[in-house]
Design a protein around this motif. Structure first.
Motif, PDB file in Angstrom:
ATOM      1  N   MET A 170      14.997   6.263 -15.497  1.00  0.00           N
ATOM      2  CA  MET A 170      13.542   6.448 -15.385  1.00  0.00           C
ATOM      3  C   MET A 170      13.212   7.123 -14.049  1.00  0.00           C
ATOM      4  SD  MET A 170      10.509   3.592 -15.502  1.00  0.00           S
ATOM      5  CE  MET A 170       8.811   4.041 -15.175  1.00  0.00           C
ATOM      6  N   ILE A 171      12.298   8.066 -14.068  1.00  0.00           N
ATOM      7  CA  ILE A 171      11.885   8.776 -12.867  1.00  0.00           C
ATOM      8  C   ILE A 171      11.106   7.834 -11.957  1.00  0.00           C
ATOM      9  CG2 ILE A 171      10.477  10.688 -12.008  1.00  0.00           C
ATOM     10  CD1 ILE A 171      11.008  12.023 -14.761  1.00  0.00           C
ATOM     11  N   GLY A 172      11.468   7.828 -10.657  1.00  0.00           N
ATOM     12  CA  GLY A 172      10.790   6.955  -9.716  1.00  0.00           C
ATOM     13  C   GLY A 172       9.344   7.376  -9.495  1.00  0.00           C
ATOM     14  N   VAL A 173       8.439   6.416  -9.583  1.00  0.00           N
ATOM     15  CA  VAL A 173       7.017   6.691  -9.425  1.00  0.00           C
ATOM     16  C   VAL A 173       6.396   5.630  -8.526  1.00  0.00           C
ATOM     17  CG1 VAL A 173       4.775   6.815 -10.603  1.00  0.00           C
ATOM     18  CG2 VAL A 173       6.787   7.840 -11.670  1.00  0.00           C
ATOM     19  N   CYS A 174       5.530   6.065  -7.631  1.00  0.00           N
ATOM     20  CA  CYS A 174       4.715   5.158  -6.840  1.00  0.00           C
ATOM     21  C   CYS A 174       3.250   5.470  -7.136  1.00  0.00           C
ATOM     22  CB  CYS A 174       5.027   5.302  -5.352  1.00  0.00           C
ATOM     23  SG  CYS A 174       4.742   6.973  -4.702  1.00  0.00           S
ATOM     24  N   ALA A 175       2.349   4.746  -6.507  1.00  0.00           N
ATOM     25  CA  ALA A 175       0.919   4.954  -6.779  1.00  0.00           C
ATOM     26  C   ALA A 175       0.123   4.925  -5.488  1.00  0.00           C
ATOM     27  CB  ALA A 175       0.402   3.885  -7.734  1.00  0.00           C
ATOM     28  N   VAL A 176      -0.938   5.716  -5.453  1.00  0.00           N
ATOM     29  CA  VAL A 176      -1.860   5.741  -4.313  1.00  0.00           C
ATOM     30  C   VAL A 176      -3.288   5.611  -4.836  1.00  0.00           C
ATOM     31  CG1 VAL A 176      -2.799   7.098  -2.407  1.00  0.00           C
ATOM     32  CG2 VAL A 176      -0.337   7.175  -2.884  1.00  0.00           C
ATOM     33  N   VAL A 177      -4.035   4.691  -4.258  1.00  0.00           N
ATOM     34  CA  VAL A 177      -5.465   4.589  -4.540  1.00  0.00           C
ATOM     35  C   VAL A 177      -6.217   5.215  -3.371  1.00  0.00           C
ATOM     36  CG1 VAL A 177      -7.419   3.069  -5.007  1.00  0.00           C
ATOM     37  CG2 VAL A 177      -5.137   2.465  -5.853  1.00  0.00           C
ATOM     38  N   LEU A 178      -7.021   6.211  -3.664  1.00  0.00           N
ATOM     39  CA  LEU A 178      -7.783   6.907  -2.637  1.00  0.00           C
ATOM     40  C   LEU A 178      -9.077   6.147  -2.364  1.00  0.00           C
ATOM     41  CD1 LEU A 178      -7.236  10.546  -3.946  1.00  0.00           C
ATOM     42  CD2 LEU A 178      -6.044   9.415  -2.041  1.00  0.00           C
ATOM     43  N   ALA A 179      -9.170   5.588  -1.159  1.00  0.00           N
ATOM     44  CA  ALA A 179     -10.310   4.723  -0.826  1.00  0.00           C
ATOM     45  C   ALA A 179     -10.906   5.085   0.528  1.00  0.00           C
ATOM     46  CB  ALA A 179      -9.862   3.263  -0.835  1.00  0.00           C
ATOM     47  N   ALA A 180     -10.754   6.350   0.941  1.00  0.00           N
ATOM     48  CA  ALA A 180     -11.167   6.750   2.286  1.00  0.00           C
ATOM     49  C   ALA A 180     -12.565   7.334   2.351  1.00  0.00           C
ATOM     50  CB  ALA A 180     -10.171   7.771   2.850  1.00  0.00           C
ATOM     51  N   GLY A 181     -13.163   7.647   1.209  1.00  0.00           N
ATOM     52  CA  GLY A 181     -14.413   8.395   1.193  1.00  0.00           C
ATOM     53  C   GLY A 181     -15.608   7.654   1.760  1.00  0.00           C
ATOM     54  N   GLU A 182     -16.594   8.416   2.197  1.00  0.00           N
ATOM     55  CA  GLU A 182     -17.800   7.848   2.801  1.00  0.00           C
ATOM     56  C   GLU A 182     -18.833   7.406   1.770  1.00  0.00           C
ATOM     57  OE1 GLU A 182     -19.465  10.300   5.840  1.00  0.00           O
ATOM     58  OE2 GLU A 182     -17.505  10.850   6.652  1.00  0.00           O
ATOM     59  N   THR A 200       5.487   0.021  -3.721  1.00  0.00           N
ATOM     60  CA  THR A 200       5.177   0.955  -4.807  1.00  0.00           C
ATOM     61  C   THR A 200       3.715   1.367  -4.878  1.00  0.00           C
ATOM     62  OG1 THR A 200       4.896  -0.899  -6.347  1.00  0.00           O
ATOM     63  CG2 THR A 200       7.071   0.151  -6.264  1.00  0.00           C
ATOM     64  N   THR A 201       2.842   0.724  -4.085  1.00  0.00           N
ATOM     65  CA  THR A 201       1.415   1.031  -4.138  1.00  0.00           C
ATOM     66  C   THR A 201       0.867   1.200  -2.731  1.00  0.00           C
ATOM     67  OG1 THR A 201       1.186  -0.324  -6.138  1.00  0.00           O
ATOM     68  CG2 THR A 201      -0.838   0.282  -5.001  1.00  0.00           C
ATOM     69  N   ALA A 202       0.079   2.247  -2.529  1.00  0.00           N
ATOM     70  CA  ALA A 202      -0.544   2.507  -1.230  1.00  0.00           C
ATOM     71  C   ALA A 202      -2.045   2.706  -1.400  1.00  0.00           C
ATOM     72  CB  ALA A 202       0.076   3.737  -0.559  1.00  0.00           C
ATOM     73  N   VAL A 203      -2.777   2.415  -0.343  1.00  0.00           N
ATOM     74  CA  VAL A 203      -4.217   2.634  -0.291  1.00  0.00           C
ATOM     75  C   VAL A 203      -4.512   3.359   1.012  1.00  0.00           C
ATOM     76  CG1 VAL A 203      -6.497   1.540  -0.122  1.00  0.00           C
ATOM     77  CG2 VAL A 203      -4.739   0.562  -1.636  1.00  0.00           C
ATOM     78  N   ASN A 204      -5.311   4.420   0.935  1.00  0.00           N
ATOM     79  CA  ASN A 204      -5.715   5.062   2.184  1.00  0.00           C
ATOM     80  C   ASN A 204      -7.129   4.627   2.552  1.00  0.00           C
ATOM     81  OD1 ASN A 204      -7.257   6.632   0.399  1.00  0.00           O
ATOM     82  ND2 ASN A 204      -6.951   8.500   1.589  1.00  0.00           N
ATOM     83  N   ALA A 205      -7.441   4.721   3.825  1.00  0.00           N
ATOM     84  CA  ALA A 205      -8.746   4.279   4.324  1.00  0.00           C
ATOM     85  C   ALA A 205      -9.145   5.145   5.504  1.00  0.00           C
ATOM     86  CB  ALA A 205      -8.683   2.807   4.748  1.00  0.00           C
ATOM     87  N   ALA A 206     -10.451   5.344   5.642  1.00  0.00           N
ATOM     88  CA  ALA A 206     -10.966   6.089   6.793  1.00  0.00           C
ATOM     89  C   ALA A 206     -12.353   5.561   7.153  1.00  0.00           C
ATOM     90  CB  ALA A 206     -11.009   7.587   6.508  1.00  0.00           C
ATOM     91  N   TYR A 207     -13.327   5.783   6.280  1.00  0.00           N
ATOM     92  CA  TYR A 207     -14.690   5.308   6.526  1.00  0.00           C
ATOM     93  C   TYR A 207     -14.725   3.779   6.449  1.00  0.00           C
ATOM     94  CZ  TYR A 207     -19.682   4.546   5.757  1.00  0.00           C
ATOM     95  OH  TYR A 207     -20.983   4.099   5.848  1.00  0.00           O
ATOM     96  N   GLY A 237       5.829  10.630   3.836  1.00  0.00           N
ATOM     97  CA  GLY A 237       7.001   9.858   4.241  1.00  0.00           C
ATOM     98  C   GLY A 237       7.175   8.597   3.431  1.00  0.00           C
ATOM     99  N   TRP A 238       6.079   7.983   3.067  1.00  0.00           N
ATOM    100  CA  TRP A 238       6.141   6.775   2.240  1.00  0.00           C
ATOM    101  C   TRP A 238       6.475   7.128   0.790  1.00  0.00           C
ATOM    102  CZ3 TRP A 238       3.040   5.276  -1.933  1.00  0.00           C
ATOM    103  CH2 TRP A 238       3.211   3.956  -2.375  1.00  0.00           C
ATOM    104  N   ILE A 239       5.904   8.197   0.280  1.00  0.00           N
ATOM    105  CA  ILE A 239       6.184   8.623  -1.104  1.00  0.00           C
ATOM    106  C   ILE A 239       7.661   8.978  -1.255  1.00  0.00           C
ATOM    107  CG2 ILE A 239       5.653  10.348  -2.882  1.00  0.00           C
ATOM    108  CD1 ILE A 239       2.796  10.479  -1.593  1.00  0.00           C
ATOM    109  N   ASP A 240       8.199   9.739  -0.315  1.00  0.00           N
ATOM    110  CA  ASP A 240       9.635   9.933  -0.130  1.00  0.00           C
ATOM    111  C   ASP A 240      10.399  10.301  -1.408  1.00  0.00           C
ATOM    112  OD1 ASP A 240      12.028  10.044   1.274  1.00  0.00           O
ATOM    113  OD2 ASP A 240      12.408   7.889   1.085  1.00  0.00           O
ATOM    114  N   GLY A 241      10.007  11.411  -2.016  1.00  0.00           N
ATOM    115  CA  GLY A 241      10.775  11.920  -3.143  1.00  0.00           C
ATOM    116  C   GLY A 241      10.337  11.429  -4.508  1.00  0.00           C
ATOM    117  N   ARG A 242       9.416  10.493  -4.539  1.00  0.00           N
ATOM    118  CA  ARG A 242       8.966   9.950  -5.824  1.00  0.00           C
ATOM    119  C   ARG A 242       7.801  10.751  -6.399  1.00  0.00           C
ATOM    120  NH1 ARG A 242       8.065   3.746  -3.985  1.00  0.00           N
ATOM    121  NH2 ARG A 242       7.215   4.850  -2.150  1.00  0.00           N
ATOM    122  N   GLY A 243       7.607  10.625  -7.690  1.00  0.00           N
ATOM    123  CA  GLY A 243       6.355  11.067  -8.268  1.00  0.00           C
ATOM    124  C   GLY A 243       5.272  10.102  -7.835  1.00  0.00           C
TER     125      GLY A 243
END
Length: 277
Positions: A1-13, A54-61, A95-101
């Motif tokens: 199985m192809i390695g996959v991680c996930a990102v939730v985009l939560a940085a918006g204002e 396997t899961t990341a969240v970004n933040a800014a605002y 760097g965290w995704i590191d080759g994964r989908g």
């Protein structure tokens, strides 16, 4: 199985939601008394993608609120100089995704499929994926609107191969320009149909619509709320006090509606702000 991680985009204002988002990040705005961000993380967990590996969240605002809310449930990427956009946010996580989908979801996407549980409702994005194409969850366009991609509109989630991610820069940009359109031009963009309801909760009207959908045919009232007035087709959050009448409204946790008030199609916050929807 192809390695996959996930990102939730939560940085918006969440500028279109102001003043609702003046003190609370859009990703933490409650829908059906559940923060939008939690809904996204729950959906990913339904796919087996949970935890900081396997899961990341970004933040800014108002990043500190997002960081505190997520805790140890996901890897956190804080953008200290302001939101980097959908592409820059992913670029900062290379760097965290590191080759994964990477399965990328917008925190403000409200999805509901009555036939499938969260996670299973978007599993088609991963089914049979070869790790090379870009996949996008889509819905038909709204009546009178033109679809953004081959007559379809984006529905909150996309799947990106590593080869499209490895060169993304951690600078302000969006995935439309850096990934989706180039993949479309290469004939490498696959559109995956979402059968359920999709709402971009970026405006007060759509935010209210998502809440009313989550409430179903009646009202959704947190057990710790106090309601002595009338409550029709509304969502009432934890610790809220409703002494007046609310119809097709969202009453946030800790908010108060006085006995003299009659509210219709508005959002009432815990600090007394009332936003028409």
């Amino acid at each position: 199985m192809i390695g996959v991680c996930a990102v939730v985009l939560a940085a918006g204002e969440g500028q279109r939601l102001r003043p609702l988002t003046e003190r609370l990040p859009k990703a933490l705005c409650p829908v059906g008394n559940v923060a939008l961000l939690d809904r996204a993380l729950h959906r990913l967990a339904g796919l087996g993608l949970a935890g900081p590996d396997t899961t990341a969240v970004n933040a800014a605002y108002l990043a500190e609120q997002v960081v505190s809310h997520v805790g140890g449930r996901a890897h956190l990427s804080v953008e200290p100089d302001g939101p980097l956009g959908t592409s820059g946010g992913i670029g900062r996580l290379r760097g965290w995704i590191d080759g994964r989908g990477v399965l990328v979801g917008n925190a403000d996407a409200y999805l509901a499929d009555p036939r499938r549980e969260p996670g299973k409702d978007i599993a088609a994005l991963l089914d049979g994926w070869d790790g090379e194409t870009v996949r996008m969850l889509t819905r038909p366009p709204e009546p009178g609107a033109t679809g953004e991609f081959s007559g379809r509109r984006f529905a909150g989630f996309s799947l990106l191969p590593w080869r499209r991610v490895r060169d993304l820069a951690a600078q302000p940009s969006n995935l439309v320009r850096t990934v989706w359109r180039p993949a479309e031009a290469d004939g490498a963009l696959e559109l995956v149909d979402f059968d359920g309801l999709y709402l971009d909760t970026g405006t007060p009207a759509d935010y209210l619509a998502a809440n009313l959908h989550a409430a179903g045919d009646g009202s959704l009232i947190d057990p710790t709320a106090t309601v002595t007035g009338s409550c029709t087709r509304s969502v009432v959050g934890a610790g809220a006090v409703v002494r007046g009448d609310v119809e097709r409204c969202v009453v946030w946790p800790g908010a108060t509606v006085s006995a003299a008030e009659r509210l219709f199609k508005v959002v009432r916050t815990g600090v007394g702000v009332t936003v028409p929807a």
